[in-house]
Design a protein around this motif. Structure first.
Motif, mmCIF file in Angstrom:
data_model
loop_
_atom_site.group_PDB
_atom_site.id
_atom_site.type_symbol
_atom_site.label_atom_id
_atom_site.label_comp_id
_atom_site.label_asym_id
_atom_site.label_seq_id
_atom_site.Cartn_x
_atom_site.Cartn_y
_atom_site.Cartn_z
ATOM 1 N N VAL A 1 -1.753 -6.270 7.736
ATOM 2 C CA VAL A 1 -1.953 -4.853 8.054
ATOM 3 C C VAL A 1 -1.250 -4.574 9.382
ATOM 4 O O VAL A 1 -1.583 -5.156 10.413
ATOM 5 N N ARG A 2 -0.271 -3.670 9.326
ATOM 6 C CA ARG A 2 0.491 -3.370 10.550
ATOM 7 C C ARG A 2 1.074 -1.964 10.493
ATOM 8 O O ARG A 2 1.188 -1.369 9.439
ATOM 9 N N GLU B 1 0.845 -1.204 0.000
ATOM 10 C CA GLU B 1 0.000 0.000 0.000
ATOM 11 C C GLU B 1 0.875 1.247 0.000
ATOM 12 O O GLU B 1 1.874 1.328 0.718
ATOM 13 N N LYS B 2 0.524 2.196 -0.853
ATOM 14 C CA LYS B 2 1.289 3.434 -0.957
ATOM 15 C C LYS B 2 0.331 4.605 -1.071
ATOM 16 O O LYS B 2 -0.538 4.628 -1.946
ATOM 17 N N ASN B 3 0.481 5.551 -0.162
ATOM 18 C CA ASN B 3 -0.384 6.739 -0.141
ATOM 19 C C ASN B 3 -1.863 6.364 -0.123
ATOM 20 O O ASN B 3 -2.696 6.994 -0.780
ATOM 21 N N ALA C 1 -0.172 -3.483 4.188
ATOM 22 C CA ALA C 1 -0.782 -2.152 4.240
ATOM 23 C C ALA C 1 -0.723 -1.639 5.672
ATOM 24 O O ALA C 1 -0.515 -2.404 6.622
ATOM 25 N N SER C 2 -0.911 -0.339 5.812
ATOM 26 C CA SER C 2 -0.976 0.284 7.134
ATOM 27 C C SER C 2 -2.435 0.402 7.557
ATOM 28 O O SER C 2 -3.327 0.524 6.706
ATOM 29 N N PRO C 3 -2.712 0.385 8.848
ATOM 30 C CA PRO C 3 -4.089 0.582 9.304
ATOM 31 C C PRO C 3 -4.613 1.948 8.864
ATOM 32 O O PRO C 3 -3.861 2.925 8.784
ATOM 33 N N GLY C 4 -5.895 1.998 8.560
ATOM 34 C CA GLY C 4 -6.507 3.257 8.167
ATOM 35 C C GLY C 4 -7.243 3.158 6.848
ATOM 36 O O GLY C 4 -7.415 2.064 6.286
ATOM 37 N N LYS D 1 -8.046 -2.436 9.667
ATOM 38 C CA LYS D 1 -7.523 -2.527 11.023
ATOM 39 C C LYS D 1 -6.312 -3.453 11.025
ATOM 40 O O LYS D 1 -6.150 -4.275 10.125
ATOM 41 N N ALA D 2 -5.472 -3.314 12.034
ATOM 42 C CA ALA D 2 -4.289 -4.167 12.122
ATOM 43 C C ALA D 2 -4.695 -5.634 12.210
ATOM 44 O O ALA D 2 -5.703 -5.988 12.833
ATOM 45 N N GLY D 3 -3.913 -6.485 11.561
ATOM 46 C CA GLY D 3 -4.196 -7.916 11.601
ATOM 47 C C GLY D 3 -3.835 -8.593 10.294
ATOM 48 O O GLY D 3 -3.270 -7.975 9.382
#
Length: 243
Positions: free
Chosen positions: A242-243, A151-153, A175-178, A218-220
C-alpha cells in the motif's frame, strides 16, 4: 513348508482393503473402479485437484492439503511391498465410496465414473517420484503466477484459484492508502476467503461467488491469506503493498 511373513505395513494396508471389500459385500455393491489402464487419468487429475486437493497432499498433482492424509506417505509402504496400481486403486475407490464417518471427507464427493477416474489417478502417481508427463502435465493450469492485483477506483480483487488449488491467482497486490473494498471471486467450489493481516479487513468464507469486505488501508506492506484451516500453511498467501 515355507511360511510367508507379511510385514506390519502390508498387514495394515491389507486389513484396510479387506474391510472395504467386506463393506461392499454387505451393501450389495460391487467394485466398479475399473483399472488405471482404462480410466481417464486426465479427468481424474482435474477432479482430484478440484475436489480433493484442498485436504490431501499429492506431490504430482501439486496439491498441499493438510486436513486429510498425505497420500504419498499413506501409500509409501504399499509401494515398498510391491502393491500394483490396481490394488491401490481399489483401496482409494473404497475410501471414496465408504468414507470414515469420523473424517471430514463427505460422502458422494465424487461418484460413478468420476470416482473411478480419481482413484485411478491417485493409484498411478501416489508415492512415485518425478512429475506428470504428456497430457497429465497440462491437465491442470499452474496456480498462482497471475499479474499482480491492482486496486482500481477503491476496489481490490484477489481471485482464488478456480481449479481448487490452495493458492490465489494473484500472489502480489498493490493499493493506495484509504478506503477499499476487497473482493475475492471464487469459482472453485472450495471454501476460501481473504484476510489482510494486521487489519480488520476479512471477507466471508465462500465456496462460490464473490466475497466482499470493506475497510481502510494505511501505507505499508501486508500479508493476505486464507484463514480456512490448513490453507495458509499450504501456500494460500500473498503480499499487499500500500503506497
Amino acid at each position: 513348508m515355507h511360511e510367508t511373513r507379511i510385514s506390519r505395513p502390508a498387514r495394515k494396508t491389507l486389513c484396510l482393503a479387506t474391510a472395504l471389500i467386506a463393506a461392499a459385500a454387505v451393501s450389495g455393491c460391487t467394485n466398479d473402479s475399473g483399472s488405471p489402464q482404462t480410466a481417464n487419468l486426465v479427468s481424474g487429475k482435474k477432479l482430484f485437484v478440484q475436489k480433493c486437493g484442498s485436504c490431501h497432499t499429492l506431490a504430482r498433482a501439486g496439491s498441499k492439503g493438510l486436513t486429510g492424509p498425505n497420500l504419498d506417505a499413506a501409500f509409501a509402504s504399499a509401494r515398498q511391498e510391491n502393491w500394483g496400481d490396481d490394488g491401490i486403486q481399489g483401496v482409494v475407490y473404497g475410501q471414496i465410496l465408504y468414507p470414515n464417518s469420523n473424517a471430514p471427507m463427505p460422502a458422494n464427493l465424487v461418484t460413478g465414473r468420476d470416482a473411478s477416474n480419481v482413484a485411478a489417478y491417485v493409484a498411478t502417481v501416489a508415492s512415485k517420484p518425478g512429475k506428470d508427463t504428456g497430457l497429465l502435465a497440462t491437465a491442470v493450469a499452474p496456480a498462482g503466477g497471475g499479474k499482480p492485483a491492482v486496486e482500481k477506483n477503491g476496489v481490490l480483487s484477489i481471485e482464488a484459484d478456480p481449479n481448487g488449488q490452495l493458492l490465489y491467482v494473484q500472489t502480489k497486490a498493490t493499493a493506495s492508502p484509504g478506503p477499499v473494498e476487497l473482493q475475492m471471486p471464487n469459482l472453485s467450489g472450495v471454501d476460501h476467503n481473504v484476510v489482510i493481516e494486521g487489519t480488520p479487513i476479512k471477507t466471508a468464507v465462500i465456496k462460490k461467488g464473490v466475497a466482499k469486505a470493506k475497510g481502510t488501508l494505511k501505507a505499508g506492506s501486508f500479508v493476505y491469506y486464507c484463514s480456512v484451516p490448513g490453507h495458509r500453511q499450504a501456500g494460500m498467501v500473498g503480499k499487499l503493498t500500500v503506497r
